[in-house]
Structures are given as C-alpha cells and as structure tokens.
Design an enzyme around this catalytic site. Structure first.
Site, PDB file in Angstrom:
ATOM      1  N   LYS A 110     -65.622   0.407  -5.835  1.00  0.00           N
ATOM      2  CA  LYS A 110     -65.389  -0.219  -7.128  1.00  0.00           C
ATOM      3  C   LYS A 110     -64.229   0.434  -7.881  1.00  0.00           C
ATOM      4  O   LYS A 110     -63.580  -0.202  -8.706  1.00  0.00           O
ATOM      5  CB  LYS A 110     -66.656  -0.138  -7.998  1.00  0.00           C
ATOM      6  CG  LYS A 110     -67.925  -0.715  -7.378  1.00  0.00           C
ATOM      7  CD  LYS A 110     -67.848  -2.206  -7.149  1.00  0.00           C
ATOM      8  CE  LYS A 110     -69.205  -2.828  -6.883  1.00  0.00           C
ATOM      9  NZ  LYS A 110     -69.800  -2.462  -5.595  1.00  0.00           N
TER      10      LYS A 110
HETATM   11  C1  LIG Z   1     -70.499  -3.232  -4.674  1.00  0.00           C
HETATM   12  C2  LIG Z   1     -70.681  -2.638  -3.342  1.00  0.00           C
HETATM   13  C3  LIG Z   1     -70.774  -3.431  -2.193  1.00  0.00           C
HETATM   14  C4  LIG Z   1     -70.747  -4.939  -2.246  1.00  0.00           C
HETATM   15  O1  LIG Z   1     -69.512  -5.454  -2.638  1.00  0.00           O
HETATM   16  P1  LIG Z   1     -69.409  -6.943  -3.191  1.00  0.00           P
HETATM   17  O2  LIG Z   1     -68.015  -7.105  -3.658  1.00  0.00           O
HETATM   18  O3  LIG Z   1     -70.412  -7.040  -4.292  1.00  0.00           O
HETATM   19  O4  LIG Z   1     -69.758  -7.848  -2.058  1.00  0.00           O
HETATM   20  C5  LIG Z   1     -70.883  -2.800  -0.971  1.00  0.00           C
HETATM   21  N1  LIG Z   1     -70.947  -1.453  -0.891  1.00  0.00           N
HETATM   22  C6  LIG Z   1     -70.884  -0.668  -1.961  1.00  0.00           C
HETATM   23  C7  LIG Z   1     -70.976   0.794  -1.792  1.00  0.00           C
HETATM   24  C8  LIG Z   1     -70.734  -1.223  -3.226  1.00  0.00           C
HETATM   25  O5  LIG Z   1     -70.666  -0.436  -4.303  1.00  0.00           O
END
Ligand SMILES: *Cc1c(COP(=O)(O)O)cnc(C)c1O
Length: 490
Positions: A110
């Site tokens: 993120k």
């Molecule tokens: C948010 C997240 C995901 C999923 O990503 P999306 O964009 O919601 O599909 C996968 N792994 C981790 C560690 C995340 O923080």
C-alpha cells in the site's frame, strides 16, 4: 484525459478533480474515458530508475498536472522512506520471480501508492482553488490504514479517519495503527468485518445530507482507498517498471504474466491498466485465499457474495466485495455505465450478479486460482526450505497460484509480493518453525530474524514500545456518528 463514473453520472472530471472526489456522486468509480498509450517504446526505458518510469506512466493519466508538479510529487514520495534505492525490487528465488513491493515505511505494498497520494491531493486542491479541509475517510483490511495514516499524518488541511475490523487484522497491523501520532488522525475499530467497514464508508460518501453537513462546516470527504485513481494509477508504475527490469535481465522474450494476491482487486486492476497502455502482459493470475469469491467469478461468470466470511492468515485479502472489480466489469460491458449500474444494483440488493459471454471473453486474460490455508503454510515452508527465502502469507497465496498456473502455462511470470513477513510474523513462523511460535509478536520477530537473517524493519521495532493512542470501537451502525462527533459537527 477525462474521468467518468462507472455508473453514468454523466459528468467528466479532470484527473485532479477525480483525485479530490475519490468516488463519484452516484457511488460509481472514476475510470479514464479512454486509455492512453506509453509515449516511448519500452526498450527506451531500459536503465531508467523508478522515478523516471513513474513520470512516464503517470503523466499519461494525470495530464492536468504540470511536469513540475508531477515530478515534485514523485520525488517527494519515492525517496529514502523506502529501504531500497530500487523502490520496488525484482528478485529470483527457487525458480520464481518476485516483485517485492514492501520496502516502504509500513512494509506492505500500500505504501507504493499511498506515499504519493497526499502529494497528488495537495497539489490537486491548490489547482482547483479548494479551500475546504479534506477529510480522508478510509476502510482498511489492515494495511491501507497504516499506510494512509503515515502518509497523511500532519499533512496541512487534511484530517484522516480509519475504520478497521476489530479482531480482523494481525496484532502488528493493529499496533501500527493504534500507535499512530498526528493531531489530525483518528483510528476506530469496528465490531464487524472488512466488508462492514467498507460498506459503511461507501454509504457515508454517497450520503448527500452528510456531504452538506460537512460543507457547512468547511470540510469535504475524500478517499484513500484503492477506489481513488490517485491510488490506482501509481500502482500501474511498478508493472511497467518490473517489465522493464525483466527485459534488462534478458529472461524475457515474450509477454510477461503476473500473479497477484488479490482482495479488493486494486493491485491486479493496475496490472490490467498497464497492459492497456501497451505493456506486453500475458495472463493476470488472480490469487485468492479461502474467500474465493473471485475464483468462482472467473470460473462461472457469477459473482456471489452470499457466503460465509472466512478469517484467514492473509487478512488483507479477507474480502467478499472487491470494489475495484467494478472497473473491470464496466470495461467488459463496453464502457456502458447503465449496464454496469444494473449489475452493481443487483450486487447491492441481492449480493449476486452474472455477466454475459462477451464480458467473460473480455476477461479472458484473468485466471482465478485460490490457495487453502494448508497450501499457504506449505508454500511458505517449501520456499524457505528450498532456498532460505521467507515470504509472507499474502505473497504465499500468489506463490502457490503461480506454481499452479505454471502447470499449463509456460510463460515467464512474476509473483507480486505484497508484504514483509514481519507483518504477519505469527503465521509465517508457524509455517517454517512451528515449535518457535509464541504469544508475543516481537519475540517472534526476533526468532524470525535469527532464522531468515533478514533484519527486523524499523516499522516493527518502532512500535515495540510505542504508546497506544487510539482505542475507539464502534458498531457498523455507529460509524457515521463517530465521524460527525470527531469533526465536532453533529
Ligand atoms: C491490500 C493487500 C492485498 C490485496 O490487494 P488489493 O489491491 O486489495 O487486491 C494483498 N496483500 C497485502 C499484503 C495487502 O496489504
């Protein structure tokens, strides 16, 4: 470049306006009216660093930002906050390629987008002459919350409130959030799951009365969730970047597949957008955990959220309503907002909808695969025993799916690695050294450090003794009241 709503509100917005709004007034998501193409051949990007490639990609989508503004945002975001000069690292372990996206301040992918979002937003507010304070309201399955808090803490003219499912995130994830400093921050646990949080937040976004109440008090909402194009577009960058890195290493002689651990469908949708702007991407393997609503969807054409919500060891993917899928659905029905709106209405009212054959054909590049909890654990252990590389539970879902897909696809592929194993240390240790699992995450981090030889990241050491600053809990129905009383406008 204009942005329109997936549900047909009809108005066109510039990129900076879409960043400020987050979500369209009709509850739809902003999508580009048409896809631009990279203005330089990929070959010519060989040797470029992350920031240069970021500019080449983002200038296509954020075309109302000046070169100076956009480069300013990029340089402020992708700096020493990341623990590698590469920003995103491509590496090979045990015959699989991994794109490590967890080198940012909160050790999950993120950070790739959230480190730039406040800069994109601040510039957008100035450009559009907006004087109101922006209230960032975000639902999190664990990782977005901390990444957004750390990105927006003490940013002028903004306030940020984060809702997370109480009991539905890892201990380290929760500690990261509730120890957040910054006078403009607020963190609230919701007695419900992530879908409850997300539904509550979406409801507030599309509530005209609440919007008016905020406006009367000099505020307006925006979103740091992956529904904001200010998150989605920066994620396109690392697909282009990793494609170029794979080209440089000489292993690539055709299209490249990506296997993406998926929850809200934002990350994998960015890969699809990278393909649309001209990157030769082959298959997009959508890897799910036991909440395999997307696997079932790609298999049957029916999206059905009417099922039990399962708490897994990959909590950031414990999601039954994948928001960003709406963008793919919209594109798959030929950018027909009415058709899409109808399907989304069915989803809201009945929890289920089906797409037709032509939509399914459009989504041919997507392959759904899911991993059970046992398969996740086994994958972490096998990779560790094979080559000493330690991956987190989310990455393991994808690593498993990648191996499955390779059984009938001989293309080169990259596993998208979304979190540091330290963020989910209990589950990771349980996979590689179950006899060393304990009650305390920090002790376990010490053990994982001994076993893996990878230093414990500052994101973990810094919360070891940090004070808890947020302890609010509310029910899903109290979310709105929580917001208005925090802003003192109720
Ligand atoms: C948010 C997240 C995901 C999923 O990503 P999306 O964009 O919601 O599909 C996968 N792994 C981790 C560690 C995340 O923080």
């Amino acid at each position: 470049m204009k942005y329109v709503s997936t549900r047909g509100e009809g108005t066109c917005y510039s990129a900076s306006e879409a960043v400020i709004r987050g979500l369209a007034d009709d509850g739809g998501l902003f999508v580009p009216e048409s896809f631009p193409k990279l203005s330089v051949p990929l070959e010519s990007l060989k040797g470029c660093g992350y920031r240069e490639i970021a500019y080449e990609v983002m200038k296509l989508f954020f075309d109302d930002y000046t070169e100076e503004e956009l480069k300013g945002c990029i340089n402020a975001a992708y700096d020493q906050k990341f623990d590698t000069e590469e920003i995103a690292a491509v590496c090979e372990h045990g015959g699989q390629f991994f794109l490590e996206l967890f080198h940012g301040p909160t050790i999950a992918f993120k950070d790739m987008a959230l480190s730039i979002l406040p800069h994109l937003l601040t510039v957008a507010l100035k450009k559009n002459g907006i004087k109101e304070k922006v209230v960032i309201m975000t639902a999190t399955s664990g990782d977005t919350g901390k990444a957004a808090l750390s990105a927006f803490a003490d940013v002028e003219n903004t306030k940020i409130i984060v809702f997370y499912p109480k009991g539905g995130v890892s201990h380290i994830q929760e500690l990261q959030m509730v120890t957040q400093k910054g006078a403009n921050t607020k963190v609230v646990g919701v007695s419900g799951n992530f879908d409850d949080c997300q539904t509550g937040v979406k409801k507030m976004f599309s509530d005209p009365a609440l919007k008016d109440l905020l406006a009367e008090n000099g505020y307006r909402f925006s979103s740091a969730n992956s529904i904001n194009i200010g998150r989605l577009i920066p994620q396109v960058v690392y697909y282009v970047y990793s494609y170029v890195k794979m080209m440089e290493s000489g292993v690539l002689h055709g299209p490249l597949n990506f296997t993406v651990p998926t929850g809200n469908f934002g990350n994998i949708l960015a890969a699809f957008y990278a393909k649309k702007i001209g990157v030769p991407i082959g298959k997009l393997v959508c890897a799910s955990n036991e909440n395999k609503v997307l696997f079932d969807f790609f298999k049957s054409g029916t999206y059905d959220r009417n099922r039990d919500f399962i708490l897994t060891t990959s909590p950031s993917m414990d999601i039954l309503i994948s928001s960003n899928l709406e963008r793919l659905i919209y594109h798959s029905v030929g950018d027909d907002a009415d058709k899409n709106a109808k399907l989304m209405k069915e989803l809201a009212e009945k929890g289920v909808y089906s797409v037709d054959e032509s939509s399914r054909k459009f989504m041919d590049d997507f392959v759904g695969i899911y991993a059970t909890e046992d398969q996740v654990k086994e994958t972490i252990r096998n990779i560790y025993e094979d080559c000493g590389y330690v991956i987190d539970t989310h990455t393991a879902v994808a690593a498993f799916a990648d191996k499955e897909n390779k059984k009938n696809d001989r293309g080169v592929s990259v596993v998208v690695s979304t979190a540091s194993p330290y963020k989910f240390v209990g589950s990771v240790l349980n996979a590689i050294a179950p006899d060393r699992v304990g009650d305390d995450d920090f002790d376990m981090a010490d053990r994982l450090c001994e076993l893996s030889g990878v230093p414990i990241p500052p994101a973990v050491t810094s919360i070891r003794n940090a004070k808890v600053l947020h302890d609010s809990v509310c029910s899903p129905s109290e979310m709105e009241k929580t917001v208005t009383s925090w802003l003192a406008i109720s």
